[in-house]
Write a protein that holds these residues in place. Sequence first.
Motif, PDB file in Angstrom:
ATOM      1  N   GLY A   1     -52.888  30.951 101.386  1.00 21.30           N
ATOM      2  CA  GLY A   1     -51.616  30.510 101.952  1.00 21.30           C
ATOM      3  C   GLY A   1     -51.705  30.042 103.386  1.00 21.30           C
ATOM      4  N   ALA A   2     -52.917  29.916 103.924  1.00 25.36           N
ATOM      5  CA  ALA A   2     -53.071  29.541 105.331  1.00 25.36           C
ATOM      6  C   ALA A   2     -52.883  28.055 105.567  1.00 25.36           C
ATOM      7  CB  ALA A   2     -54.446  29.966 105.839  1.00 25.36           C
ATOM      8  N   GLY A   3     -53.000  27.230 104.515  1.00 28.21           N
ATOM      9  CA  GLY A   3     -52.843  25.792 104.677  1.00 28.21           C
ATOM     10  C   GLY A   3     -54.093  24.992 104.377  1.00 28.21           C
ATOM     11  N   LYS A   4     -55.155  25.652 103.895  1.00 25.41           N
ATOM     12  CA  LYS A   4     -56.406  24.936 103.604  1.00 25.41           C
ATOM     13  C   LYS A   4     -56.206  23.883 102.520  1.00 25.41           C
ATOM     14  CE  LYS A   4     -58.975  28.368 102.280  1.00 25.41           C
ATOM     15  NZ  LYS A   4     -57.864  29.330 102.175  1.00 25.41           N
ATOM     16  N   SER A   5     -55.682  24.307 101.367  1.00 21.52           N
ATOM     17  CA  SER A   5     -55.543  23.393 100.242  1.00 21.52           C
ATOM     18  C   SER A   5     -54.590  22.249 100.561  1.00 21.52           C
ATOM     19  CB  SER A   5     -55.063  24.143  98.996  1.00 21.52           C
ATOM     20  OG  SER A   5     -56.049  25.060  98.562  1.00 21.52           O
TER      21      SER A   5
ATOM     22  N   LEU B   1     -67.160  18.681 104.222  1.00 23.31           N
ATOM     23  CA  LEU B   1     -66.087  19.615 104.564  1.00 23.31           C
ATOM     24  C   LEU B   1     -65.962  20.574 103.393  1.00 23.31           C
ATOM     25  CD1 LEU B   1     -63.836  20.583 106.415  1.00 23.31           C
ATOM     26  CD2 LEU B   1     -62.313  18.895 105.341  1.00 23.31           C
ATOM     27  N   LEU B   2     -66.249  21.841 103.645  1.00 22.20           N
ATOM     28  CA  LEU B   2     -66.372  22.840 102.591  1.00 22.20           C
ATOM     29  C   LEU B   2     -65.397  23.988 102.821  1.00 22.20           C
ATOM     30  CD1 LEU B   2     -67.922  24.181 100.204  1.00 22.20           C
ATOM     31  CD2 LEU B   2     -69.563  25.018 101.889  1.00 22.20           C
ATOM     32  N   SER B   3     -64.469  24.156 101.884  1.00 23.36           N
ATOM     33  CA  SER B   3     -63.542  25.283 101.935  1.00 23.36           C
ATOM     34  C   SER B   3     -63.995  26.325 100.928  1.00 23.36           C
ATOM     35  CB  SER B   3     -62.120  24.817 101.601  1.00 23.36           C
ATOM     36  OG  SER B   3     -61.248  25.922 101.474  1.00 23.36           O
ATOM     37  N   SER B   4     -64.075  27.590 101.348  1.00 18.89           N
ATOM     38  CA  SER B   4     -64.521  28.642 100.437  1.00 18.89           C
ATOM     39  C   SER B   4     -64.054  29.998 100.935  1.00 18.89           C
ATOM     40  CB  SER B   4     -66.047  28.634 100.317  1.00 18.89           C
ATOM     41  OG  SER B   4     -66.490  29.697  99.493  1.00 18.89           O
ATOM     42  N   HIS B   5     -63.839  30.923  99.975  1.00 15.42           N
ATOM     43  CA  HIS B   5     -63.534  32.301 100.352  1.00 15.42           C
ATOM     44  C   HIS B   5     -64.805  33.145 100.386  1.00 15.42           C
ATOM     45  CE1 HIS B   5     -63.845  32.707  95.996  1.00 15.42           C
ATOM     46  NE2 HIS B   5     -64.012  34.007  96.177  1.00 15.42           N
ATOM     47  N   LEU B   6     -65.954  32.549  99.990  1.00 14.27           N
ATOM     48  CA  LEU B   6     -67.239  33.253 100.024  1.00 14.27           C
ATOM     49  C   LEU B   6     -67.812  33.136 101.427  1.00 14.27           C
ATOM     50  CD1 LEU B   6     -68.704  32.032  96.606  1.00 14.27           C
ATOM     51  CD2 LEU B   6     -67.542  34.200  97.104  1.00 14.27           C
TER      52      LEU B   6
END
Length: 310
Positions: free
Chosen positions: A37-41, A182-187
């Motif tokens: 919910g931070a705004g990444k997507s 540009l890489l978004s990940s929770h890992l």
Amino acid sequence: MIVIDGLTKRYGGHTAVDHVSFTARPGRVTGFLGPNGAGKSTTLRILAGLTPATSGTATVLGRPYHRLPNPGREIGVLLDASAQHAGRTGREILRVAAITMGLPRTRVDEMLDLVGLTQDEASRRVRDYSLGMRQRLGLAHALLGDPDVLVLDEPANGLDPAGIRWMRDLLSGYARDGGTVLLSSHLLHEIEVVADDIVVIGQGRIVAGGTKEELLAGTGTLVRCADTARLAESLAGAGHHVEHVDPADAGAGLRTDADPTTAGLVALAAGLALTELRTADGAGLEEMFLQLTAQTQRDAHARETAGAAA
């Protein structure tokens, strides 16, 4: 290059992205981190032309997505591996994309080989794919047009450890060849291993950004020796904060706010032989992430609680 400048997105009274600005540069992997919910997507969807911005700009190679003459040849995007056409085979999906981009059919086989999908797997319907296979197909689709820029959201989901290592090596090699990632990940560990730069977002706002080394420099130093108690006393006596990594384990070592050089000199002055001395990066990114986003997550929880009470 990707340039996000003053990007804002509002949904009614809710601001999902609030004046976000950062740059992802060629030859580097930029990790994009933030809690759910931070705004990444939302930021990535705006960048990929899927969601209009309320204000601000998001450009790829100097242009917004909708002004790219052949987007797939300039930016490869993987936002949701499950969004592929379930009734088509993996090969059919890539062939349609190749035709759309004006690419030869030979490019399809090249990409299947690159991402490790066999001929048998490529002939199956996507509905019969595992999540890991869908991720590989999605990455093949993103790379199909040999773009200069890659935008990936959680690309390691569903991959086994060998697959994650393969993904890491692929992205690192892509950046070394001059590509922008540009890489978004929770890992967090995977971001820590592969990223050159890190951008942290919380409640729609950028809370930190810089090179990995710059951001992790504040996580302190891990130091270990046979006499942990004496080492802790020496560091504290020199005015440094000290905490035991694992208080139940006498040999677990210490984390201190002193830089490695200073910690080593303190140990030398105390006549202590160190068995380990390094930047505390083993859990550094996780700690930094939690510290930077803790306030925004508390604020969000408070707002939700207040709303429920009302």
